[in-house]
Scaffold this motif. Structure first.
Motif, PDB file in Angstrom:
ATOM      1  N   PRO A   1      31.010 -36.022   7.187  1.00 55.90           N
ATOM      2  CA  PRO A   1      31.119 -34.577   6.923  1.00 55.90           C
ATOM      3  C   PRO A   1      29.831 -34.041   6.300  1.00 55.90           C
ATOM      4  O   PRO A   1      29.281 -34.640   5.377  1.00 55.90           O
ATOM      5  CB  PRO A   1      32.291 -34.486   5.940  1.00 55.90           C
ATOM      6  CG  PRO A   1      33.031 -35.773   6.083  1.00 55.90           C
ATOM      7  CD  PRO A   1      32.013 -36.795   6.442  1.00 55.90           C
ATOM      8  N   GLN A   2      29.346 -32.926   6.803  1.00 59.10           N
ATOM      9  CA  GLN A   2      28.139 -32.304   6.268  1.00 59.10           C
ATOM     10  C   GLN A   2      28.081 -30.850   6.718  1.00 59.10           C
ATOM     11  O   GLN A   2      28.896 -30.397   7.516  1.00 59.10           O
ATOM     12  CB  GLN A   2      26.892 -33.056   6.732  1.00 59.10           C
ATOM     13  CG  GLN A   2      26.755 -33.141   8.242  1.00 59.10           C
ATOM     14  CD  GLN A   2      25.648 -34.099   8.684  1.00 59.10           C
ATOM     15  OE1 GLN A   2      25.005 -34.745   7.881  1.00 59.10           O
ATOM     16  NE2 GLN A   2      25.437 -34.191   9.984  1.00 59.10           N
ATOM     17  N   ILE A   3      27.109 -30.118   6.172  1.00 58.37           N
ATOM     18  CA  ILE A   3      26.915 -28.716   6.543  1.00 58.37           C
ATOM     19  C   ILE A   3      25.533 -28.590   7.171  1.00 58.37           C
ATOM     20  O   ILE A   3      24.526 -28.949   6.551  1.00 58.37           O
ATOM     21  CB  ILE A   3      27.029 -27.785   5.322  1.00 58.37           C
ATOM     22  CG1 ILE A   3      28.412 -27.902   4.672  1.00 58.37           C
ATOM     23  CG2 ILE A   3      26.773 -26.341   5.726  1.00 58.37           C
ATOM     24  CD1 ILE A   3      28.565 -27.081   3.417  1.00 58.37           C
ATOM     25  N   ALA A   4      25.479 -28.079   8.396  1.00 56.07           N
ATOM     26  CA  ALA A   4      24.208 -27.867   9.087  1.00 56.07           C
ATOM     27  C   ALA A   4      23.837 -26.393   9.007  1.00 56.07           C
ATOM     28  O   ALA A   4      24.646 -25.520   9.325  1.00 56.07           O
ATOM     29  CB  ALA A   4      24.305 -28.312  10.543  1.00 56.07           C
ATOM     30  N   VAL A   5      22.611 -26.114   8.585  1.00 60.16           N
ATOM     31  CA  VAL A   5      22.123 -24.744   8.447  1.00 60.16           C
ATOM     32  C   VAL A   5      21.400 -24.363   9.732  1.00 60.16           C
ATOM     33  O   VAL A   5      20.391 -24.969  10.096  1.00 60.16           O
ATOM     34  CB  VAL A   5      21.177 -24.603   7.241  1.00 60.16           C
ATOM     35  CG1 VAL A   5      20.790 -23.149   7.034  1.00 60.16           C
ATOM     36  CG2 VAL A   5      21.837 -25.154   5.983  1.00 60.16           C
ATOM     37  N   VAL A   6      21.914 -23.343  10.419  1.00 52.77           N
ATOM     38  CA  VAL A   6      21.392 -22.940  11.722  1.00 52.77           C
ATOM     39  C   VAL A   6      20.977 -21.478  11.675  1.00 52.77           C
ATOM     40  O   VAL A   6      21.671 -20.645  11.076  1.00 52.77           O
ATOM     41  CB  VAL A   6      22.459 -23.143  12.826  1.00 52.77           C
ATOM     42  CG1 VAL A   6      21.913 -22.720  14.174  1.00 52.77           C
ATOM     43  CG2 VAL A   6      22.927 -24.587  12.857  1.00 52.77           C
ATOM     44  N   GLY A   7      19.860 -21.161  12.299  1.00 52.45           N
ATOM     45  CA  GLY A   7      19.402 -19.771  12.354  1.00 52.45           C
ATOM     46  C   GLY A   7      18.092 -19.656  13.088  1.00 52.45           C
ATOM     47  O   GLY A   7      17.410 -20.658  13.335  1.00 52.45           O
ATOM     48  N   GLY A   8      17.731 -18.435  13.440  1.00 49.41           N
ATOM     49  CA  GLY A   8      16.457 -18.202  14.094  1.00 49.41           C
ATOM     50  C   GLY A   8      15.311 -18.259  13.098  1.00 49.41           C
ATOM     51  O   GLY A   8      15.511 -18.356  11.880  1.00 49.41           O
TER      52      GLY A   8
ATOM     53  N   ASN B   1      32.967 -33.149  12.543  1.00 50.94           N
ATOM     54  CA  ASN B   1      32.987 -33.177  11.075  1.00 50.94           C
ATOM     55  C   ASN B   1      31.848 -32.380  10.452  1.00 50.94           C
ATOM     56  O   ASN B   1      31.616 -32.466   9.246  1.00 50.94           O
ATOM     57  CB  ASN B   1      32.921 -34.623  10.573  1.00 50.94           C
ATOM     58  CG  ASN B   1      34.244 -35.338  10.738  1.00 50.94           C
ATOM     59  OD1 ASN B   1      35.261 -34.717  11.035  1.00 50.94           O
ATOM     60  ND2 ASN B   1      34.254 -36.649  10.542  1.00 50.94           N
ATOM     61  N   CYS B   2      31.127 -31.620  11.264  1.00 51.37           N
ATOM     62  CA  CYS B   2      29.993 -30.841  10.758  1.00 51.37           C
ATOM     63  C   CYS B   2      30.375 -29.369  10.635  1.00 51.37           C
ATOM     64  O   CYS B   2      30.776 -28.739  11.617  1.00 51.37           O
ATOM     65  CB  CYS B   2      28.790 -30.998  11.696  1.00 51.37           C
ATOM     66  SG  CYS B   2      27.349 -30.035  11.209  1.00 51.37           S
ATOM     67  N   LEU B   3      30.270 -28.828   9.411  1.00 49.08           N
ATOM     68  CA  LEU B   3      30.433 -27.393   9.212  1.00 49.08           C
ATOM     69  C   LEU B   3      29.122 -26.705   9.568  1.00 49.08           C
ATOM     70  O   LEU B   3      28.038 -27.253   9.337  1.00 49.08           O
ATOM     71  CB  LEU B   3      30.804 -27.088   7.767  1.00 49.08           C
ATOM     72  CG  LEU B   3      32.141 -27.644   7.255  1.00 49.08           C
ATOM     73  CD1 LEU B   3      32.350 -27.252   5.792  1.00 49.08           C
ATOM     74  CD2 LEU B   3      33.294 -27.163   8.103  1.00 49.08           C
TER      75      LEU B   3
END
Length: 653
Positions: A33-40, A170-172
Motif C-alpha cells: 500500500p502506498q500513495i502515488a502523486v500524479v500531475g502535469g 493497493n496504490c492510492l
C-alpha cells in the motif's frame, strides 16, 4: 492523527517492508500500500510535498525536474529533523540543501544529465516532529514535448512509468491539478480515470487557488459536486515562484494559506477541511485505513511466499554442488529453454519480436514465397540453342531412316532436359533455408554463453541434425525431379498441344484481362528513385504503389500528389550493380520494345536500404507479370515451356 498506537505503526511497518524489498533487488510480486502523486508539469506536486515536510529539499527548475520516482517516507520523530537515503545507508542529512543535491546527483548517476528518465526509485526517509507518518511516491510530471536530448517518445515513457505504480490495486492516487486550468483537461484526473474508473482509489488535490481569475472560484470542485470522487478533493495554496525565489519560510507560507481560506468568501465555510495540514492528516488516515483493509491479503501473500521460500531453502540444506542429478536437471532446463526459444523464433510466438529486420520463420517464409519463385523465373533458355538441340535429337533418333512425324522420344528428351533445370534453384532454396536455421541456432545458443562447453556441444548436435536433414531434403527434391522426369503427362489442363496452341493462347490472354481485379494493389512502400535528377548520383524517395497493370508513385504515403503512372506492358526487370548506388541495393525497370519508360529515360533505377526489401519488391513485380531480364527474349504465349518445345519439334521435322 489516529489515537490507536497499533494503527500508528502500520505505515512505519510498510516502510520497513518497502526498504527490505528494495534491498533484495528481487521482484517479489508484493503490492505494498502506498500513495502515488500524479500531475502535469508545474501542477504544484513538489510544493505540496515540501509543505508536508516544512523544508525546501526537492529539485526545482524548468522542464522535467523529477526524472526518477521518489519514494518519500515521512516519519514522526521527537529527537530532531534529518533525512536518510536507502542508497546511503547510515548517513544522516541534517542540511536539507544537501538532500536536494543528493537527489540531483543520484538522478544523474542513473539517467545522465540529458533530461532522461528512469523507473528505478530513490528512497528518502525524512524524520521530523512536524510530520505525520506518511509514504508518498513522487512521480515525474506528465509532459507533451521532448526537451534537450530527451527521446522523442518521452511522453510515452513517462506515461508507462506512472502506470507501473497507479495500476496496482493497493496504490492510492493523489491527483494534483491546478485550479487556474480547466479541471476537465487535467492530466492527473484523466490518468486516474483510466486506472480507477470508479474513483475509489483517487484523492483529488487542487492547487493554485489563489491564482484563479477574479470572480471565479473552485467551490463546486472542492464540495465534490463537479467531477465527484469518492474520497473527495482538498484545496491547498502553495508558495508562488516569487516566494520560492525570495526563500519565503514555509511556516509563514502555511500561515498565509490558512488566512487565505478563512478570509475568502467562497471557502471560509469549509476552511477547516482545506489546507496543507488537513491534507496531510487526511492522507495519514486514509493510508492507514487502506493498509488496514489490505493487510489480510498482504499477510496471506507474504505467508505463501515465505512457505515457498522455506520449502526451497529446505531443499538446499542437502544440496551438493557435485550432485550429478542436479547437474542433469539444470542442463535439461537450459536445453528445454533453448528448444522453446528455437521454436518461438520459427513460429513467431516469442515475447520479444524483432522490429528491425526479418529473422527465423519470417525469413524462411520469404525464401519460399519470394526468393524461390524469382529464381525459377530467372531460368534462361536460348531459342537458337534449343532449336539446335531438338534438330540433333530428332536426327539421332531417326538414324539412317527419314521421318515423317515428330518422334515422341525426341519430345520427351528435350522436355526432360528443361525440367532438370528446376533442380538447381530448388537445391539453392534448401541451402538458403538451412543457412537461416543455422542463424536461428546461433541466436538461441547465445543464452548458454555462461557454459561454453554446453553451448558448443549443443551447436554441434543441432547443426549436425540440420545438415543431415538438409542432405535428406536435397535427396527428396532430387527424387521429386526424377518423378517428374519419369512421365510426361500431355493430357493435363496446363498442357497445350500444337494443334490448338495459338487458339488457347488467345483464349488465355483474353481471360487474363477479364478475370480478377486488375486494379488491385499488390504492394505499397518507399523506394529511392535514381537517374531522374539534374544532380548526378542523387536520388529521391517516393511512395510507390504496384498493381497488376501499372506502377504509380507519389510524393508521400498520403497519395495525394501523383507523380507518374507507368504501364507494365512489355516491362522487364534487371539487377543493378550495388556500386552505382553506393550503399543501396537496387534494380531497374526497362521496356523490351526499346522505348522510354519515363520522359527521356530508357529505364527507371530504383533502390532500397536492404537486399531483403529489394527481393520482396522483385517478387511483387513477378506477381504483376514483370519478369526478370533474360539473355534472349523468347516470343511465346504464356503457356508452358513444354508446349513451346513441342511446336519447335514440329517445325524441325
Amino acid at each position: 492523527m489516529t489515537t490507536n498506537i497499533g494503527m500508528e505503526q502500520l505505515i512505519p511497518l510498510v516502510n520497513q517492508l518497502q526498504d527490505a524489498f528494495s534491498h533484495t533487488g528481487q521482484q517479489l510480486n508484493i503490492d505494498l500500500p502506498q500513495i502515488a502523486v500524479v500531475g502535469g508539469q508545474s501542477a504544484g506536486k513538489s510544493s505540496v510535498l515540501e509543505n508536508f515536510v516544512g523544508k525546501d529539499f526537492l529539485p526545482r527548475g524548468s522542464g522535467i525536474v523529477t526524472r526518477r520516482p521518489l519514494v518519500l517516507q515521512l516519519m514522526t520523530s521527537k529527537t530532531g529533523e534529518w533525512g536518510e537515503f536507502l542508497h546511503c545507508k547510515g548517513k544522516k542529512f541534517t542540511d536539507f540543501n544537501e538532500i536536494r543535491k543528493e537527489i540531483e546527483e543520484e538522478t544523474d548517476r542513473m539517467t545522465g544529465s540529458n533530461k532522461g528518465i528512469s523507473p528505478i526509485p530513490i528512497n528518502l526517509r525524512v524524520h521530523s516532529p512536524h510530520v505525520l507518518n506518511l509514504t508518498l511516491v513522487d512521480l515525474p510530471g506528465m509532459t507533451k514535448v521532448a526537451v534537450g536530448d530527451q527521446p522523442v517518445d518521452i511522453e510515452a515513457q513517462i506515461r508507462e512509468m506512472i502506470l507501473q505504480f497507479v495500476t496496482k490495486e493497493n496504490c492510492l492516487i493523489l491527483a494534483v491539478s491546478p485550479a487556474n486550468a480547466d479541471l476537465a483537461n487535467s492530466d492527473a484526473l484523466k490518468m486516474a480515470k483510466e486506472v480507477d474508473p470508479q474513483g475509489v482509489r483517487t484523492i483529488g488535490v487542487i492547487t493554485k487557488l489563489d491564482l484563479m481569475d477574479e470572480g471565479t472560484d473552485a467551490k463546486q470542485i472542492l464540495e465534490n459536486k463537479l467531477l465527484p470522487l469518492r474520497r473527495g478533493y482538498i484545496g491547498v495554496v502553495n508558495r508562488s515562484q516569487k516566494d520560492i525565489d525570495g526563500r519565503k519560510d514555509i511556516r509563514a507560507a502555511l500561515g498565509a494559506e490558512k488566512r487565505f481560506f478563512l478570509s475568502h468568501p467562497s471557502y471560509r465555510h469549509m476552511a477547516e477541511k482545506l489546507g496543507t495540514p488537513h491534507l496531510q492528516k487526511v492522507l495519514n488516515q486514509q493510508l492507514t485505513n487502506h493498509i488496514k483493509d489490505t493487510l489480510p491479503t498482504l499477510q496471506s501473500k507474504l505467508q505463501k511466499q515465505m512457505m515457498d521460500m522455506e520449502k526451497e531453502v529446505e531443499e538446499y540444506k542437502n544440496y551438493k554442488p557435485d550432485d550429478p542429478g542436479r547437474k542433469t536437471k539444470a542442463m535439461l532446463q537450459m536445453i528445454q529453454a533453448f528448444n522453446v526459444s528455437f521454436e518461438q523464433l520459427i513460429e513467431g510466438t516469442g515475447a520479444s519480436i524483432d522490429t528491425l529486420e526479418l529473422s527465423g520463420g519470417a525469413k524462411i517464409n520469404r525464401i519460399f514465397h519470394e526468393r524461390f519463385p524469382y529464381e525459377l523465373v530467372k531460368m534462361e533458355f536460348d531459342e537458337q540453342s534449343l532449336r539446335k538441340e531438338i534438330s540433333v535429337v530428332i536426327q539421332n533418333i531417326h538414324a539412317i531412316r527419314t521421318g515423317l512425324f515428330t518422334p515422341d522420344t525426341a519430345f520427351e528428351e528435350i522436355v526432360k532436359s528443361q525440367i532438370k533445370k528446376l533442380k538447381a534453384p530448388a537445391i539453392k532454396c534448401v541451402d538458403m533455408v538451412s543457412t537461416e536455421l543455422m542463424n536461428v541456432l546461433r541466436k538461441c545458443s547465445e543464452k548458454m554463453s555462461r557454459y561454453p562447453m554446453l553451448r558448443d556441444e549443443t551447436d554441434r548436435v543441432v547443426s549436425t541434425h540440420v545438415r543431415e536433414r538438409e542432405s535428406k531434403t536435397k535427396q527428396q527434391v532430387s527424387s521429386l525431379i526424377s518423378f517428374e522426369l519419369s512421365y510426361i503427362n500431355t493430357n493435363h489442363d496446363d498442357f497445350i498441344g500444337f494443334a490448338n496452341a495459338s487458339q488457347k493462347g488467345v483464349d488465355r490472354g483474353t481471360k487474363k484481362k477479364s478475370v480478377g481485379n486488375q486494379d488491385m494493389v499488390i504492394r505499397k512502400g518507399w523506394l529511392n528513385l535514381h537517374n531522374v535528377s539534374f544532380i548526378k548520383g542523387s536520388s529521391k524517395e517516393f511512395w510507390f504503389a504496384l498493381s497488376a497493370e501499372q506502377l504509380t508513385w507519389f510524393k508521400d504515403d498520403e497519395e495525394k500528389d501523383k507523380k507518374f503512372i507507368l504501364s507494365l506492358e512489355n516491362i522487364r526487370l534487371r539487377d543493378m550493380e550495388k556500386g552505382f548506388m553506393s550503399s543501396k541495393f537496387g534494380f531497374a525497370l526497362y521496356s523490351t520494345e526499346q522505348r522510354n519508360v519515363y520522359k527521356d529515360y530508357r529505364q527507371l533505377e530504383l533502390s532500397a536500404e536492404t537486399q531483403d526489401v529489394v527481393d520482396s519488391w522483385k517478387a511483387s513485380f513477378l506477381r504483376a507479370g514483370v519478369y526478370p531480364e533474360r539473355t534472349s527474349e523468347i516470343k511465346v504465349c504464356e503457356n508452358s515451356v513444354v508446349s513451346f518445345i513441342l511446336s519447335l519439334c514440329c517445325e524441325l521435322i
